[in-house]
Design a protein around this motif. Structure first.
Motif, short mmCIF file in Angstrom:
data_model
loop_
_atom_site.label_atom_id
_atom_site.label_comp_id
_atom_site.label_asym_id
_atom_site.label_seq_id
_atom_site.Cartn_x
_atom_site.Cartn_y
_atom_site.Cartn_z
N GLU A 1 0.83 -1.20 0.00
CA GLU A 1 0.00 0.00 0.00
C GLU A 1 0.87 1.26 0.00
N GLY A 2 2.06 1.15 0.62
CA GLY A 2 2.94 2.31 0.70
C GLY A 2 3.75 2.56 -0.56
N MET A 3 3.73 1.63 -1.52
CA MET A 3 4.48 1.84 -2.76
C MET A 3 3.83 2.99 -3.56
N GLY A 4 4.59 4.04 -3.76
CA GLY A 4 4.09 5.20 -4.47
C GLY A 4 3.71 6.33 -3.54
N SER A 5 3.52 6.04 -2.26
CA SER A 5 3.25 7.11 -1.29
C SER A 5 4.41 7.22 -0.31
N GLN A 6 4.74 6.11 0.34
CA GLN A 6 5.86 6.12 1.26
C GLN A 6 7.16 5.66 0.58
N PHE A 7 7.03 4.66 -0.28
CA PHE A 7 8.22 4.06 -0.90
C PHE A 7 8.26 4.35 -2.40
N ASP A 8 9.46 4.22 -2.95
CA ASP A 8 9.66 4.36 -4.40
C ASP A 8 8.90 3.23 -5.11
N PRO A 9 7.93 3.55 -5.98
CA PRO A 9 7.17 2.49 -6.64
C PRO A 9 8.05 1.59 -7.51
N ALA A 10 9.21 2.09 -7.93
CA ALA A 10 10.11 1.26 -8.74
C ALA A 10 10.67 0.09 -7.95
N LEU A 11 10.56 0.15 -6.61
CA LEU A 11 11.07 -0.93 -5.77
C LEU A 11 10.00 -1.97 -5.43
N ARG A 12 8.80 -1.80 -5.99
CA ARG A 12 7.71 -2.74 -5.70
C ARG A 12 8.09 -4.17 -6.10
N GLU A 13 8.58 -4.33 -7.34
CA GLU A 13 8.92 -5.66 -7.81
C GLU A 13 10.09 -6.24 -7.01
N THR A 14 11.04 -5.37 -6.65
CA THR A 14 12.17 -5.83 -5.83
C THR A 14 11.67 -6.39 -4.51
N TYR A 15 10.79 -5.64 -3.85
CA TYR A 15 10.27 -6.08 -2.56
C TYR A 15 9.52 -7.41 -2.70
N GLN A 16 8.65 -7.49 -3.74
CA GLN A 16 7.86 -8.71 -3.91
C GLN A 16 8.75 -9.92 -4.20
N ALA A 17 9.80 -9.70 -4.98
CA ALA A 17 10.71 -10.80 -5.30
C ALA A 17 11.51 -11.23 -4.07
N ALA A 18 11.78 -10.27 -3.18
CA ALA A 18 12.57 -10.59 -1.99
C ALA A 18 11.72 -11.11 -0.85
N ARG A 19 10.38 -10.98 -0.95
CA ARG A 19 9.51 -11.32 0.17
C ARG A 19 9.71 -12.74 0.69
N PRO A 20 9.79 -13.77 -0.15
CA PRO A 20 9.98 -15.13 0.40
C PRO A 20 11.25 -15.24 1.25
N ALA A 21 12.34 -14.64 0.75
CA ALA A 21 13.59 -14.70 1.51
C ALA A 21 13.48 -13.93 2.81
N LEU A 22 12.77 -12.79 2.79
CA LEU A 22 12.59 -12.00 4.00
C LEU A 22 11.80 -12.78 5.05
N GLU A 23 10.70 -13.39 4.63
CA GLU A 23 9.88 -14.13 5.59
C GLU A 23 10.63 -15.33 6.16
N ASP A 24 11.39 -16.00 5.30
CA ASP A 24 12.18 -17.13 5.79
C ASP A 24 13.23 -16.66 6.79
N TYR A 25 13.83 -15.51 6.51
CA TYR A 25 14.84 -14.94 7.41
C TYR A 25 14.23 -14.64 8.78
N TYR A 26 13.06 -14.00 8.79
CA TYR A 26 12.46 -13.62 10.07
C TYR A 26 11.89 -14.82 10.82
N ARG A 27 11.58 -15.89 10.09
CA ARG A 27 11.17 -17.10 10.81
C ARG A 27 12.38 -17.72 11.54
N GLN A 28 13.54 -17.61 10.89
CA GLN A 28 14.75 -18.18 11.50
C GLN A 28 15.30 -17.29 12.62
N HIS A 29 15.02 -16.00 12.54
CA HIS A 29 15.50 -15.06 13.56
C HIS A 29 14.30 -14.49 14.29
#
Length: 573
Positions: A542-570
């Motif tokens: 929801e923050g893409m384009g208001s809070q965050f750079d919309p160009a980073l939307r795809e980056t965030y979505q592509a990184a999401r699985p790795a991020l969630e796995d990281y936070y499950r481990q930590h």
């Protein structure tokens, strides 16, 4: 009638004169001039207090009070300059002149006492319990005097703390000794009358300062490596020396020795030789050999091949008068023939490797220092434990995705990515300036508290600028400053501290913002539970384009699985 109180000022004055005499006996021509001035000004100041206690009239009391302010106006400045000198911190000449002008202004104001209301608005004299006392109402220049004392104290403490952290070649014991008279004098000045209203505690605090500076002078003579060794043997032009006490604690070395053995720069004065593995492996066997056979010159002389030369190390006693105070090593060039010329290329290669290893070691030390500073700041904030480590890891994961599929507007060079990962831990350094009562509040902020907290971004940019302003890596300097200052800017321009909008926000700050916010959402804080990945994902998108750079939307979505796995481990609960 003679009372205990009436004897206090004569006794303290006599002690200050006696201690100045003791210093005169220890004095050497190379002693720091500021320490000498300390021993000159304290008896003058204590003389003023003595004359005031003996005064029989207002006029005599005013003269005595002005004599006191000779020391009162300049002594704290002299103590400050002594600390800067002993800490080997160079103070700009213009700054020194400005501080001298400030002390002179205060002293000039003290000379007007009894004539106008600049320093004392009013002053009366009386004798109580056999001593003269001035009752005064302070004027505006006296407020300047208070501010000056407080300023000098803060500068002194800052220099001591800086030296404890950054300067290995200064004795830790001396740094601790330097702090004691500063703290005692300031405490006696500001709270002494409240504790004992009948007398001034500042004269005895000054005597305490003299005792401490006598101890410092004695230790400085001990750490004066060149002077100490001259007492043991004649000085030679190309000779290096290293000294140790009886417990194998490093006392110091001269520049020649540190050029021959660069690892000496890693040793800290007063600490054990074992703190440096390389130096311990080299020097400890020789020192122990000397302990076993001190009378055998042959067994206490050692050759060390280094670069294109051989160096002869001769171990002997460190003499102080007739007493043995430890051990000294004399290092001389012992090259005998041209055999070393044949080995020049080999030794040059060895030197190159050593330089590369030292450079890498220094780089790691600098990185660890930055991380340690960030962890120190984070340790004050009881709501963000592990935030620095996690956000740094998130930045690294985002960059891994971005390098595979670069978003438009991002120049993801290897140097950029390396610098951003290195700078990420510095993004919240500005929180060091936030009051503990706000930073450690166990709950949500009030609006005014939030405004105070928001100031950490601008302050962080300023702190990072000061830390890195002399670095050779200007690109890292700019990037780290941008990360600290702008990671709370918003794409729509409603962020802080500068209200940057869109592409005005530096790319590194846009990436840092995603890592910072995502960690805040999925981590537990004292005022909230951690948020589910699904809910956090909805907020991020929801923050893409208001809070965050919309160009980073795809980056965030592509990184999401790795991020969630990281936070499950930590786990962040």
């Amino acid at each position: 009638m003679i009372t205990a109180i009436s004897l206090y000022y004569p006794i303290v004055f006599a002690l200050s004169v006696l201690l100045t005499g003791c210093y005169a006996l220890l004095w050497k021509k190379h002693d720091d001039i500021h320490i000498t001035l300390v021993f000159v000004l304290i008896p003058i100041s204590n003389l003023g207090n003595l004359l005031l206690s003996m005064a029989e009239s207002r006029e005599a009391a005013l003269i005595a009070n002005k004599i006191y302010y000779v020391g009162g106006s300049y002594l704290q400045l002299v103590l400050l300059l002594a600390i800067f000198s002993l800490c080997r911190i160079r103070l700009n000449r213009a700054v020194r002149m400005l501080l001298l002008a400030l002390s002179t202004l205060v002293f000039a104001g003290s000379l007007t006492i009894g004539g106008n209301a600049w320093f004392y608005k009013s002053v009366t004299f009386e004798r109580v319990n056999g001593i003269g006392i001035l009752r005064k109402q302070y004027g505006p220049l006296h407020a300047v005097f208070y501010a000056m004392i407080f300023l000098y104290f803060l500068l002194s403490v800052g220099a001591i703390v800086y030296s404890l952290i950054r300067k290995n070649q200064i004795s830790r014991k001396i740094l601790i000794l330097l702090f004691l008279p500063e703290a005692v004098c300031v405490a006696a000045f500001f709270v002494g009358r409240r504790l004992i209203p009948e007398i001034e505690l500042i004269p005895v605090a000054y005597v305490f300062a003299q005792i401490v500076y006598l101890a410092i002078t004695w230790r400085l003579n001990r750490y004066d490596v060149t002077g100490t060794v001259i007492e043991s043997m004649a000085e030679t032009g190309d000779t290096g020396f290293i000294t140790f006490d009886r417990n194998m604690h490093y006392l110091g070395s001269n520049g020649t020795a540190r050029k021959i053995l660069p690892a000496l720069n890693d040793l800290t004065v007063d600490l054990s030789l074992n703190r440096s593995r390389s130096m311990a492996e080299l020097l400890l066997p020789w020192l122990k050999q000397y302990q076993e056979t001190p009378e055998d010159p042959a067994r206490n002389t050692h050759l060390l091949p280094k670069e294109e030369k051989y160096y002869r190390f001769t171990v002997g006693p460190l003499k102080r008068g007739k007493a043995n105070d430890g051990y000294r090593m004399i290092i001389t060039d012992d090259t005998q023939d041209q055999e070393h010329i044949r080995l020049l290329d080999q030794f040059n290669q060895q030197l190159t490797r050593q330089v590369e290893e030292k450079t890498e070691h220094i780089r790691k030390m600098n990185d660890n220092l930055v991380l340690s500073m960030a962890v120190m700041v984070e340790s004050r904030d009881n709501s963000t434990g592990g935030h620095i480590r996690r956000t740094s890891d998130v930045v690294r994961m985002l960059l891994d995705v971005m390098r595979k599929n670069p978003p438009p507007g991002y120049d993801l060079t290897e140097d950029f990515c390396r610098r951003l990962i290195k700078a990420a831990p510095m993004h919240d350094l500005g929180k060091i300036a936030v009051d503990d009562e706000i930073l450690r509040k166990p709950g949500r902020f009030e609006p005014w508290e939030y405004e105070k907290m928001k100031a950490h971004a601008a302050e962080g940019g300023r702190i990072v600028h000061e830390i890195l302003k002399d670095t050779d890596d200007d690109a890292f300097h700019r990037l780290a400053e941008n990360v600290a200052r702008h990671h709370h800017e918003r794409w729509d321009g409603s962020g802080y501290p500068d209200g940057l909008k869109g592409a005005e926000i530096p790319p590194e700050a846009r990436i840092m913002a995603i890592a910072d916010v995502y960690d805040a959402l999925v981590s537990k804080r004292v005022y909230k539970d951690k948020m589910s990945f699904e809910k956090a994902d909805a907020i991020m998108l929801e923050g893409m384009g208001s809070q965050f750079d919309p160009a980073l939307r795809e980056t965030y979505q592509a990184a999401r699985p790795a991020l969630e796995d990281y936070y499950r481990q930590h786990e962040t609960a």
